[in-house]
Design a protein around this motif. Structure first.
Motif, PDB file in Angstrom:
ATOM      1  N   LEU A  57       0.862  -1.189   0.000  1.00  0.00           N
ATOM      2  CA  LEU A  57       0.000   0.000   0.000  1.00  0.00           C
ATOM      3  C   LEU A  57       0.888   1.226   0.000  1.00  0.00           C
ATOM      4  O   LEU A  57       1.700   1.410   0.917  1.00  0.00           O
ATOM      5  CB  LEU A  57      -0.907  -0.009   1.234  1.00  0.00           C
ATOM      6  CG  LEU A  57      -1.822  -1.234   1.381  1.00  0.00           C
ATOM      7  CD1 LEU A  57      -2.586  -1.195   2.695  1.00  0.00           C
ATOM      8  CD2 LEU A  57      -2.810  -1.314   0.221  1.00  0.00           C
ATOM      9  N   VAL A  58       0.736   2.049  -1.031  1.00  0.00           N
ATOM     10  CA  VAL A  58       1.606   3.225  -1.152  1.00  0.00           C
ATOM     11  C   VAL A  58       0.778   4.494  -0.948  1.00  0.00           C
ATOM     12  O   VAL A  58      -0.437   4.509  -1.157  1.00  0.00           O
ATOM     13  CB  VAL A  58       2.321   3.276  -2.532  1.00  0.00           C
ATOM     14  CG1 VAL A  58       3.138   2.022  -2.768  1.00  0.00           C
ATOM     15  CG2 VAL A  58       1.323   3.502  -3.666  1.00  0.00           C
ATOM     16  N   LEU A  59       1.470   5.560  -0.541  1.00  0.00           N
ATOM     17  CA  LEU A  59       0.795   6.852  -0.367  1.00  0.00           C
ATOM     18  C   LEU A  59       0.470   7.414  -1.753  1.00  0.00           C
ATOM     19  O   LEU A  59       1.366   7.605  -2.580  1.00  0.00           O
ATOM     20  CB  LEU A  59       1.708   7.810   0.419  1.00  0.00           C
ATOM     21  CG  LEU A  59       1.124   9.192   0.684  1.00  0.00           C
ATOM     22  CD1 LEU A  59      -0.124   9.109   1.564  1.00  0.00           C
ATOM     23  CD2 LEU A  59       2.164  10.105   1.360  1.00  0.00           C
ATOM     24  N   GLN A 116       6.884   9.683   1.241  1.00  0.00           N
ATOM     25  CA  GLN A 116       6.768  10.348  -0.063  1.00  0.00           C
ATOM     26  C   GLN A 116       5.613   9.745  -0.862  1.00  0.00           C
ATOM     27  O   GLN A 116       5.244   8.580  -0.663  1.00  0.00           O
ATOM     28  CB  GLN A 116       8.070  10.179  -0.864  1.00  0.00           C
ATOM     29  CG  GLN A 116       9.293  10.779  -0.175  1.00  0.00           C
ATOM     30  CD  GLN A 116       9.153  12.289   0.092  1.00  0.00           C
ATOM     31  OE1 GLN A 116       8.502  13.012  -0.666  1.00  0.00           O
ATOM     32  NE2 GLN A 116       9.750  12.747   1.193  1.00  0.00           N
ATOM     33  N   ILE A 117       5.055  10.563  -1.761  1.00  0.00           N
ATOM     34  CA  ILE A 117       4.008  10.048  -2.656  1.00  0.00           C
ATOM     35  C   ILE A 117       4.615   8.883  -3.460  1.00  0.00           C
ATOM     36  O   ILE A 117       5.725   9.001  -3.983  1.00  0.00           O
ATOM     37  CB  ILE A 117       3.524  11.155  -3.637  1.00  0.00           C
ATOM     38  CG1 ILE A 117       2.996  12.379  -2.877  1.00  0.00           C
ATOM     39  CG2 ILE A 117       2.474  10.603  -4.609  1.00  0.00           C
ATOM     40  CD1 ILE A 117       1.675  12.202  -2.172  1.00  0.00           C
ATOM     41  N   GLY A 118       3.900   7.770  -3.496  1.00  0.00           N
ATOM     42  CA  GLY A 118       4.397   6.593  -4.230  1.00  0.00           C
ATOM     43  C   GLY A 118       5.205   5.647  -3.364  1.00  0.00           C
ATOM     44  O   GLY A 118       5.548   4.546  -3.798  1.00  0.00           O
ATOM     45  N   GLU A 119       5.525   6.070  -2.111  1.00  0.00           N
ATOM     46  CA  GLU A 119       6.317   5.217  -1.205  1.00  0.00           C
ATOM     47  C   GLU A 119       5.378   4.310  -0.399  1.00  0.00           C
ATOM     48  O   GLU A 119       4.265   4.725  -0.037  1.00  0.00           O
ATOM     49  CB  GLU A 119       7.109   6.134  -0.252  1.00  0.00           C
ATOM     50  CG  GLU A 119       8.078   5.408   0.663  1.00  0.00           C
ATOM     51  CD  GLU A 119       8.748   6.374   1.676  1.00  0.00           C
ATOM     52  OE1 GLU A 119       8.800   7.607   1.449  1.00  0.00           O
ATOM     53  OE2 GLU A 119       9.191   5.847   2.720  1.00  0.00           O
ATOM     54  N   THR A 120       5.850   3.109  -0.116  1.00  0.00           N
ATOM     55  CA  THR A 120       5.067   2.200   0.746  1.00  0.00           C
ATOM     56  C   THR A 120       4.899   2.851   2.109  1.00  0.00           C
ATOM     57  O   THR A 120       5.859   3.404   2.657  1.00  0.00           O
ATOM     58  CB  THR A 120       5.817   0.856   0.899  1.00  0.00           C
ATOM     59  OG1 THR A 120       5.973   0.281  -0.385  1.00  0.00           O
ATOM     60  CG2 THR A 120       5.042  -0.113   1.788  1.00  0.00           C
ATOM     61  N   MET A 121       3.667   2.780   2.679  1.00  0.00           N
ATOM     62  CA  MET A 121       3.409   3.379   3.985  1.00  0.00           C
ATOM     63  C   MET A 121       4.366   2.768   5.005  1.00  0.00           C
ATOM     64  O   MET A 121       4.438   1.555   5.160  1.00  0.00           O
ATOM     65  CB  MET A 121       1.950   3.162   4.396  1.00  0.00           C
ATOM     66  CG  MET A 121       1.604   3.724   5.753  1.00  0.00           C
ATOM     67  SD  MET A 121       2.003   5.492   5.883  1.00  0.00           S
ATOM     68  CE  MET A 121       1.548   5.836   7.569  1.00  0.00           C
ATOM     69  N   ARG A 122       5.085   3.653   5.689  1.00  0.00           N
ATOM     70  CA  ARG A 122       6.118   3.237   6.633  1.00  0.00           C
ATOM     71  C   ARG A 122       5.491   3.062   8.015  1.00  0.00           C
ATOM     72  O   ARG A 122       4.934   4.031   8.554  1.00  0.00           O
ATOM     73  CB  ARG A 122       7.163   4.364   6.657  1.00  0.00           C
ATOM     74  CG  ARG A 122       8.413   4.069   7.414  1.00  0.00           C
ATOM     75  CD  ARG A 122       9.172   5.363   7.702  1.00  0.00           C
ATOM     76  NE  ARG A 122       9.353   6.226   6.553  1.00  0.00           N
ATOM     77  CZ  ARG A 122       9.310   7.570   6.644  1.00  0.00           C
ATOM     78  NH1 ARG A 122       9.062   8.165   7.775  1.00  0.00           N
ATOM     79  NH2 ARG A 122       9.480   8.307   5.572  1.00  0.00           N
ATOM     80  N   GLY A 142       6.716  -1.669   7.126  1.00  0.00           N
ATOM     81  CA  GLY A 142       5.759  -0.990   6.249  1.00  0.00           C
ATOM     82  C   GLY A 142       4.541  -1.832   5.922  1.00  0.00           C
ATOM     83  O   GLY A 142       4.436  -3.007   6.285  1.00  0.00           O
ATOM     84  N   TRP A 143       3.605  -1.181   5.220  1.00  0.00           N
ATOM     85  CA  TRP A 143       2.340  -1.830   4.831  1.00  0.00           C
ATOM     86  C   TRP A 143       2.573  -2.598   3.523  1.00  0.00           C
ATOM     87  O   TRP A 143       2.274  -2.107   2.430  1.00  0.00           O
ATOM     88  CB  TRP A 143       1.260  -0.775   4.629  1.00  0.00           C
ATOM     89  CG  TRP A 143       0.665  -0.279   5.930  1.00  0.00           C
ATOM     90  CD1 TRP A 143       1.005  -0.658   7.193  1.00  0.00           C
ATOM     91  CD2 TRP A 143      -0.383   0.677   6.079  1.00  0.00           C
ATOM     92  NE1 TRP A 143       0.238   0.003   8.113  1.00  0.00           N
ATOM     93  CE2 TRP A 143      -0.634   0.823   7.459  1.00  0.00           C
ATOM     94  CE3 TRP A 143      -1.147   1.430   5.180  1.00  0.00           C
ATOM     95  CZ2 TRP A 143      -1.600   1.694   7.966  1.00  0.00           C
ATOM     96  CZ3 TRP A 143      -2.113   2.297   5.682  1.00  0.00           C
ATOM     97  CH2 TRP A 143      -2.336   2.416   7.063  1.00  0.00           C
ATOM     98  N   THR A 144       3.133  -3.774   3.643  1.00  0.00           N
ATOM     99  CA  THR A 144       3.493  -4.570   2.473  1.00  0.00           C
ATOM    100  C   THR A 144       3.542  -6.040   2.855  1.00  0.00           C
ATOM    101  O   THR A 144       3.726  -6.365   4.037  1.00  0.00           O
ATOM    102  CB  THR A 144       4.877  -4.112   1.928  1.00  0.00           C
ATOM    103  OG1 THR A 144       5.221  -4.903   0.804  1.00  0.00           O
ATOM    104  CG2 THR A 144       5.987  -4.211   2.975  1.00  0.00           C
TER     105      THR A 144
END
Ligand SMILES: NC(=O)c1ccc[n+]([C@@H]2O[C@H](COP(=O)([O-])OP(=O)(O)OC[C@H]3O[C@@H](n4cnc5c(N)ncnc54)[C@H](OP(=O)(O)O)[C@@H]3O)[C@@H](O)[C@H]2O)c1
Length: 363
Positions: free
Chosen positions: A9-11, A68-74, A101-103
């Motif tokens: 899940l990315v921002l 950052q936009i496009g980064e996996t939620m940390r 992260g959310w992965t």
């Protein structure tokens, strides 16, 4: 047998208040992960949903870089090493915790994760609870910052984070908790032995507070805003206010500010913020202390677990509506091919099988 793909899940966009359906984007990406000599590949088991991470979604840098936009939620998570570089210090099958992260899978430096050895009386998920950042935050805020002494009066807001109340009781403090429903108040008093729990949503809250608490020595504050402002009017001389979190402000565009700060001066009181990662060097000894408390039965914990990584964004707002009933976690559900991969590994390493299965099924 590696899966052909995995989910993360990315921002997608920065929220302006509570997170919405468009804040995060689900991505299913090819499994092309490689670990170098010092890295590990971790299959994530549970992710933590932490209210403070809401401010990491804003553009401004706080005590950490924004996501950052496009980064996996940390966010903090626990998982199982499925592949380890020779110089990583880990082996496949090791249980780990860290900012995974959310992965479903992540490649991460071995130095950025902690090896988890589940002690007697505990479970793997406790490493996102009393034996993880939650317990460590409670300990350092209460004892290093708040310097709570036996016999003192402690006030705790957003007391769903109940570890603070229980450490304080075990150290002979008188504990007053603030929560938002009669059910949470009853649980705090009946199950955790808090001396008095007060419902901040009751129209008689301030009156109830004055009648039962009167004044306090230490305030472990998770909320900020109106509750903190009111609490400043009830300080004992030399009181300490510990700024652990500010749940009432994380989604707000502007802080409401404090109108009663002059009370700190009148009462020779202190107000101090802290970030748990400032105390990293002391983590091992404090984790031993928290494990002992857990084993002795002095630390009860409560989890609110949602099923599926995809549920994490929707569940996140429960933290702000008060609808979570314990430490909020999302369980990452295994897809069939992922289970086969883990099974193939376990069959090839029978030494790890027993201890791994014991920990895995306890959760
Ligand atoms: N300083 C650090 O290093 C550090 C590290 C980790 C966590 N923290 C902080 O620790 C706190 C607790 O985190 P947690 O993950 O354990 O969460 P949590 O206790 O589960 O917090 C969620 C609960 O807070 C209450 N709440 C939400 N909005 C509120 C408001 N506006 N006013 C009053 N109560 C409100 C709700 O319960 P009710 O039903 O009672 O309203 C909700 O169920 C957070 O403030 C977090 O930022 C700080």
């Amino acid at each position: 047998m590696a899966p052909s793909s995995y989910t993360r899940l990315v921002l997608a966009e920065r929220p302006t208040g509570l997170i919405t359906e468009s804040t995060f984007r689900k991505e299913v990406v090819p499994y092309d992960l490689k670990a170098d000599n010092k890295q590990v590949i971790v299959q994530v088991d549970y992710v933590s949903l932490d209210p403070g991470s809401r401010i990491w979604l804003d553009e401004a840098t706080t005590y950490v870089e924004p996501v950052q936009i496009g980064e996996t939620m940390r966010l903090f998570a626990i998982g199982t090493v499925v592949e380890a570089g020779e110089g990583s210090g880990f082996r496949a099958g090791d249980l780990v915790s860290g900012l995974l992260g959310w992965t479903e899978y992540v490649v991460i430096d071995g130095g950025s994760v902690a090896k988890v050895k589940v002690p007697e009386g505990a479970t793997f998920v406790d490493f996102l609870g009393p034996l993880g950042h939650t317990g460590l935050t409670a300990y350092f805020g209460l004892l290093e910052v708040g310097k709570l002494q036996p016999g003192e009066k402690l006030l705790v807001s957003a007391a769903t984070g109940s570890i603070v109340c229980q450490i304080a009781k075990s150290r002979g403090a008188k504990v007053y908790a603030i929560a938002g429903t009669p059910e949470k108040c009853a649980w705090l008093e009946n199950d955790l032995g808090v001396d008095k729990a007060l419902n901040y949503k009751s129209p008689t809250f301030q009156e109830d507070f004055i009648n039962s608490v009167d004044r306090f020595d230490v305030f472990f504050d998770n909320v900020g805003g109106e509750i903190l402002d009111f609490a400043l009017t009830r300080l004992n001389v030399n009181a300490r206010v510990v700024l652990c979190g500010a749940l009432s402000e994380y989604n707000a565009r502007r802080s409401m500010g404090l109108t009663n700060y002059i009370k700190l001066l009148e009462q020779r009181a202190k107000i101090e913020g802290f970030i748990v990662s400032d105390y990293t060097e002391q983590f091992p000894e404090v984790l031993e202390y928290l494990s002992r408390l857990l084993l002795s039965g002095s630390l009860k914990r409560n989890y609110h677990i949602v099923e599926g990584l995809e549920q994490a964004p929707k569940a996140f707002n429960l933290l702000f509506s008060g609808h979570n009933t314990g430490k909020l976690l999302a369980k990452v559900l295994r897809r069939k091919n992922n289970n086969l991969r883990l099974l193939a590994f376990l069959i090839s390493q029978p030494m790890c099988l027993g201890s791994f299965m014991a920990h895995y099924f306890e959760c």
